[in-house]
Design a protein around this motif. Structure first.
Motif, PDB file in Angstrom:
ATOM      1  N   THR A  58       2.505   0.022   5.523  1.00 43.51           N
ATOM      2  CA  THR A  58       1.304  -0.434   6.231  1.00 43.51           C
ATOM      3  C   THR A  58       0.125   0.504   5.985  1.00 43.51           C
ATOM      4  O   THR A  58      -1.024   0.060   5.930  1.00 43.51           O
ATOM      5  N   ARG A  59       0.410   1.785   5.804  1.00 44.06           N
ATOM      6  CA  ARG A  59      -0.683   2.719   5.494  1.00 44.06           C
ATOM      7  C   ARG A  59      -1.231   2.455   4.089  1.00 44.06           C
ATOM      8  O   ARG A  59      -2.441   2.523   3.866  1.00 44.06           O
ATOM      9  N   ARG A  60      -0.360   2.118   3.161  1.00 39.88           N
ATOM     10  CA  ARG A  60      -0.808   1.785   1.806  1.00 39.88           C
ATOM     11  C   ARG A  60      -1.642   0.503   1.817  1.00 39.88           C
ATOM     12  O   ARG A  60      -2.658   0.399   1.133  1.00 39.88           O
ATOM     13  N   PHE A  61      -1.209  -0.480   2.620  1.00 44.93           N
ATOM     14  CA  PHE A  61      -1.969  -1.725   2.729  1.00 44.93           C
ATOM     15  C   PHE A  61      -3.364  -1.453   3.276  1.00 44.93           C
ATOM     16  O   PHE A  61      -4.362  -1.992   2.768  1.00 44.93           O
ATOM     17  N   GLU A  62      -3.444  -0.607   4.304  1.00 42.27           N
ATOM     18  CA  GLU A  62      -4.742  -0.330   4.908  1.00 42.27           C
ATOM     19  C   GLU A  62      -5.646   0.449   3.951  1.00 42.27           C
ATOM     20  O   GLU A  62      -6.870   0.303   3.989  1.00 42.27           O
ATOM     21  N   ARG A  63      -5.058   1.253   3.083  1.00 39.78           N
ATOM     22  CA  ARG A  63      -5.857   1.982   2.093  1.00 39.78           C
ATOM     23  C   ARG A  63      -6.303   1.088   0.942  1.00 39.78           C
ATOM     24  O   ARG A  63      -7.075   1.517   0.085  1.00 39.78           O
ATOM     25  N   GLY A  64      -5.816  -0.164   0.916  1.00 40.08           N
ATOM     26  CA  GLY A  64      -6.221  -1.094  -0.130  1.00 40.08           C
ATOM     27  C   GLY A  64      -5.422  -0.985  -1.405  1.00 40.08           C
ATOM     28  O   GLY A  64      -5.853  -1.507  -2.447  1.00 40.08           O
ATOM     29  N   GLU A  65      -4.268  -0.343  -1.375  1.00 45.57           N
ATOM     30  CA  GLU A  65      -3.445  -0.210  -2.575  1.00 45.57           C
ATOM     31  C   GLU A  65      -2.746  -1.533  -2.899  1.00 45.57           C
ATOM     32  O   GLU A  65      -2.502  -2.362  -2.023  1.00 45.57           O
ATOM     33  N   THR A  66      -2.421  -1.727  -4.152  1.00 45.91           N
ATOM     34  CA  THR A  66      -1.734  -2.931  -4.594  1.00 45.91           C
ATOM     35  C   THR A  66      -0.264  -2.875  -4.186  1.00 45.91           C
ATOM     36  O   THR A  66       0.415  -1.870  -4.426  1.00 45.91           O
ATOM     37  N   LEU A  67       0.224  -3.972  -3.582  1.00 46.85           N
ATOM     38  CA  LEU A  67       1.614  -4.044  -3.140  1.00 46.85           C
ATOM     39  C   LEU A  67       2.316  -5.218  -3.814  1.00 46.85           C
ATOM     40  O   LEU A  67       1.688  -6.225  -4.154  1.00 46.85           O
ATOM     41  N   PHE A  68       3.608  -5.081  -4.013  1.00 50.16           N
ATOM     42  CA  PHE A  68       4.418  -6.169  -4.557  1.00 50.16           C
ATOM     43  C   PHE A  68       4.576  -7.264  -3.500  1.00 50.16           C
ATOM     44  O   PHE A  68       4.422  -7.018  -2.291  1.00 50.16           O
ATOM     45  N   PRO A  69       4.877  -8.499  -3.922  1.00 44.61           N
ATOM     46  CA  PRO A  69       5.040  -9.598  -2.955  1.00 44.61           C
ATOM     47  C   PRO A  69       6.044  -9.283  -1.846  1.00 44.61           C
ATOM     48  O   PRO A  69       5.796  -9.610  -0.675  1.00 44.61           O
ATOM     49  N   ALA A  70       7.180  -8.663  -2.193  1.00 40.61           N
ATOM     50  CA  ALA A  70       8.164  -8.329  -1.158  1.00 40.61           C
ATOM     51  C   ALA A  70       7.585  -7.320  -0.167  1.00 40.61           C
ATOM     52  O   ALA A  70       7.864  -7.381   1.035  1.00 40.61           O
ATOM     53  N   GLU A  71       6.795  -6.396  -0.666  1.00 40.02           N
ATOM     54  CA  GLU A  71       6.175  -5.401   0.219  1.00 40.02           C
ATOM     55  C   GLU A  71       5.144  -6.070   1.129  1.00 40.02           C
ATOM     56  O   GLU A  71       5.032  -5.724   2.322  1.00 40.02           O
TER      57      GLU A  71
END
Length: 331
Positions: free
Chosen positions: A105-118
C-alpha cells in the motif's frame, strides 16, 4: 448478558451513537487530584485535539462532546456514504495517517507500478480499511490508545488507563438524539463545573454558543463550527446534511433544561417551553429525567417503542431490551 459491540451498532437502524469512556485509576483523567495535588487539566486538551484529528480522517462526525474530570462523552454520526465515496488512494491516505499500512500500500501511494496481483491485494486492504474508517470501535480505539499512552508516560507507570473499552448507546430517533445531545452538553453544569452551558469548557455547546454569538444568522451552516456536525433545520422540510434541528432552537432547549435541573429548581417547570420539545411531543417532566439520567434507564438502544422494536428485529434480538423505559420516557 452484555451484547457484543457488533450487536449494538446497526447503521441500518441509526447513524447516531452516544459513547462514554471512563478512567479506571484513582488519578483523574483531567482536572485536579485532591490526593496528590497534581493538575491534569491539560489532558482535556489532548482529548479534544485527538478527537478532531480523528474526525478529519474517519467517516464520523462529532455531534456533541463533553470532557470531564474522569470520563468523557461523545455523540457521533457515522457517515457511511462518505466512506463509500472515497477512492482507493483516499482510503490509503487516511489509513496511513494513522497506521503504517504495508509495503504494497505504501508503494501504491508513492505511485510505483504494481503487478495485477499486487493491485488486487491493495484493493482488498483498501476495502478492509474503508470499513474500519467508518467504524466506531476503531475510532474509539485510536482515541483512547493515544491518550492512555501519553498519560501513562506522563505518570511514569504502566497498566490499564480506561475502564474497559467504552459504553455505547444507539440513538434511534429524534427524541433520543435531542435528549442525549442535551444530556452530554449539560454534564459540566450538573457536575457544578460551570454555571451556564456557554461557560462549560471543553464542550460542544460552548463552541456552538460562541459561534452563534458572533454570527448574524446563526442557523446558517457556514456560521456554525466547521468541526462539529451542523444543525441543519427541521426534518419535515428538505434539509442539507446535518442534525435535524435548528441551532437556535437547540440552544434554547439547552438553556431551558439547564434552568430546569439547576439546584433548587428541580421539578419547577417554566411556562415557556422550547418549540423543539413541543414538536417532539416530549413531556417536560420526563425531559428533566431524560437529561439527567440518560445512561441509567436505557440499554444499548434508545428510541420510541416502535423504533426500538424495529431495530431489535434488524439486529436479530429475541427480546426487546429497555422497552419499559423507552415506552415510559419516550412515548
Amino acid at each position: 448478558m452484555p451484547k457484543p459491540r457488533k450487536a449494538l451498532v446497526s447503521l441500518e437502524a441509526t447513524p447516531y451513537y452516544h459513547c462514554v469512556a471512563r478512567c479506571v485509576r484513582r488519578a483523574f483523567l483531567c482536572g485536579e487530584d485532591a490526593t496528590s495535588g497534581s493538575s491534569f487539566e491539560h489532558r482535556r486538551g489532548w482529548i479534544r485535539e485527538r478527537l478532531f484529528q480523528l474526525s478529519e480522517l474517519f467517516a464520523l462526525d462529532v455531534c456533541a462532546y463533553a470532557i470531564l474530570s474522569n470520563h468523557y462523552h461523545l455523540v457521533l454520526h457515522v457517515d457511511r456514504e462518505a466512506a463509500q465515496g472515497w477512492n482507493i488512494a483516499e482510503v490509503l491516505h487516511r489509513w496511513h495517517a494513522l497506521f503504517s499500512g504495508n509495503e504494497l500500500t505504501r508503494r501504491f501511494e508513492r505511485g510505483e507500478t504494481l503487478f495485477p496481483a499486487e493491485l488486487r491485494a491493495v484493493d482488498t486492504f483498501a476495502e478492509l480499511w474503508r470499513a474500519r474508517l467508518a467504524d466506531i470501535s476503531w475510532f474509539m480505539r485510536c482515541l483512547n490508545e493515544e491518550i492512555a499512552r501519553k498519560a501513562n508516560e506522563e505518570d511514569n507507570c504502566t497498566g490499564r488507563f480506561w475502564e474497559g473499552r467504552f459504553k455505547s448507546q444507539a440513538l434511534l430517533d429524534e427524541k433520543a438524539l435531542a435528549a442525549c445531545l442535551a444530556y452530554v452538553d449539560l454534564n459540566p453544569v450538573r457536575a457544578q463545573m460551570a454555571q451556564t452551558p456557554e461557560a462549560s469548557e471543553f464542550t460542544s455547546v460552548q463552541e456552538r454558543a460562541a459561534a452563534a454569538n458572533l454570527a448574524d444568522h446563526p442557523n446558517d451552516i457556514p456560521s456554525q463550527p466547521a468541526r462539529l456536525l451542523p444543525f441543519a433545520g427541521n426534518p419535515r422540510e428538505p434539509i442539507p446534511r446535518g442534525l435535524p434541528f435548528r441551532l437556535t432552537d437547540y440552544l434554547d432547549l439547552v438553556d431551558f433544561t439547564g434552568r430546569l435541573i439547576r439546584k433548587g429548581k428541580r421539578g419547577a417547570i417554566p411556562e415557556h417551553l422550547p418549540s423543539i420539545l413541543q414538536r417532539l411531543a416530549i413531556d417536560p417532566k420526563q425531559w428533566g429525567y431524560l437529561t439527567t439520567q440518560f445512561e441509567s434507564p436505557f440499554k444499548g438502544l434508545v428510541g420510541t417503542e416502535h423504533r426500538l422494536k424495529q431495530a431489535c428485529q434488524q439486529l436479530g434480538y429475541r427480546r426487546t431490551p429497555g422497552i419499559g423505559a423507552c415506552r415510559t420516557l419516550l412515548a
